[in-house]
Scaffold this motif. Structure first.
Motif, PDB file in Angstrom:
ATOM      1  N   ASP A  38       0.861  -1.162   0.000  1.00  0.00           N
ATOM      2  CA  ASP A  38       0.000   0.000   0.000  1.00  0.00           C
ATOM      3  C   ASP A  38       0.911   1.229   0.000  1.00  0.00           C
ATOM      4  OD1 ASP A  38      -2.274  -1.515   2.398  1.00  0.00           O
ATOM      5  OD2 ASP A  38      -2.183  -1.700   0.217  1.00  0.00           O
ATOM      6  N   GLN A  41      -3.832   7.853  -0.006  1.00  0.00           N
ATOM      7  CA  GLN A  41      -3.277   6.512  -0.045  1.00  0.00           C
ATOM      8  C   GLN A  41      -3.925   5.715  -1.168  1.00  0.00           C
ATOM      9  OE1 GLN A  41      -3.918   4.645   3.735  1.00  0.00           O
ATOM     10  NE2 GLN A  41      -6.134   4.614   3.546  1.00  0.00           N
ATOM     11  N   THR A  97      -4.143   1.548  -2.168  1.00  0.00           N
ATOM     12  CA  THR A  97      -3.802   0.196  -1.737  1.00  0.00           C
ATOM     13  C   THR A  97      -3.224  -0.617  -2.892  1.00  0.00           C
ATOM     14  OG1 THR A  97      -5.946  -0.768  -2.280  1.00  0.00           O
ATOM     15  CG2 THR A  97      -5.729   0.294  -0.122  1.00  0.00           C
TER      16      THR A  97
END
Length: 116
Positions: A33, A50, A52
């Protein structure tokens, strides 16, 4: 040896755009990630965006609709496209690689300054 190398920071006027890049070496990039954090002077480091290993994205409320995170597993790179930048986006931006919440690697950071 694991290396995360950020690039693309700089000085930009409010309303402008920048694209940050992070090149990863020494890890099986596709299973990690990836994320971008930032730290402004006198403030704690915060998560910006973020993505993944399964390409699920998440963003801090302060950047939703302005920033876009993406990854290129063939090139072992993660990007952060930053549009409509504001002075409050000024910070050092860090690339992060995480695996199973137990392994964390950090880049050295790249400065982003938004000022007229």
């Amino acid at each position: 040896q694991v290396q995360l190398v950020e690039s693309g920071g700089g000085l930009v006027q409010p309303g402008g755009s920048l694209r940050l890049s992070c090149a990863a070496n020494g890890i099986s990039f596709s299973i990690y990630d990836m994320a971008w954090y930032r730290q402004a002077p006198g403030k704690e480091r915060e998560l910006v965006a973020q993505i993944t290993s399964g390409n699920i994205n998440d963003y801090a409320d302060s950047v939703k609709g302005r920033f876009t995170i993406s990854r290129d597993n063939a090139e072992n790179k993660v990007y952060l496209q930053m549009n409509r930048l504001k002075p409050e986006d000024t910070a050092v931006y860090y690339c992060n690689a995480a695996l199973l919440s137990r392994i964390n690697y950090w880049g050295q950071g790249t400065q982003v300054t938004v000022s007229s």
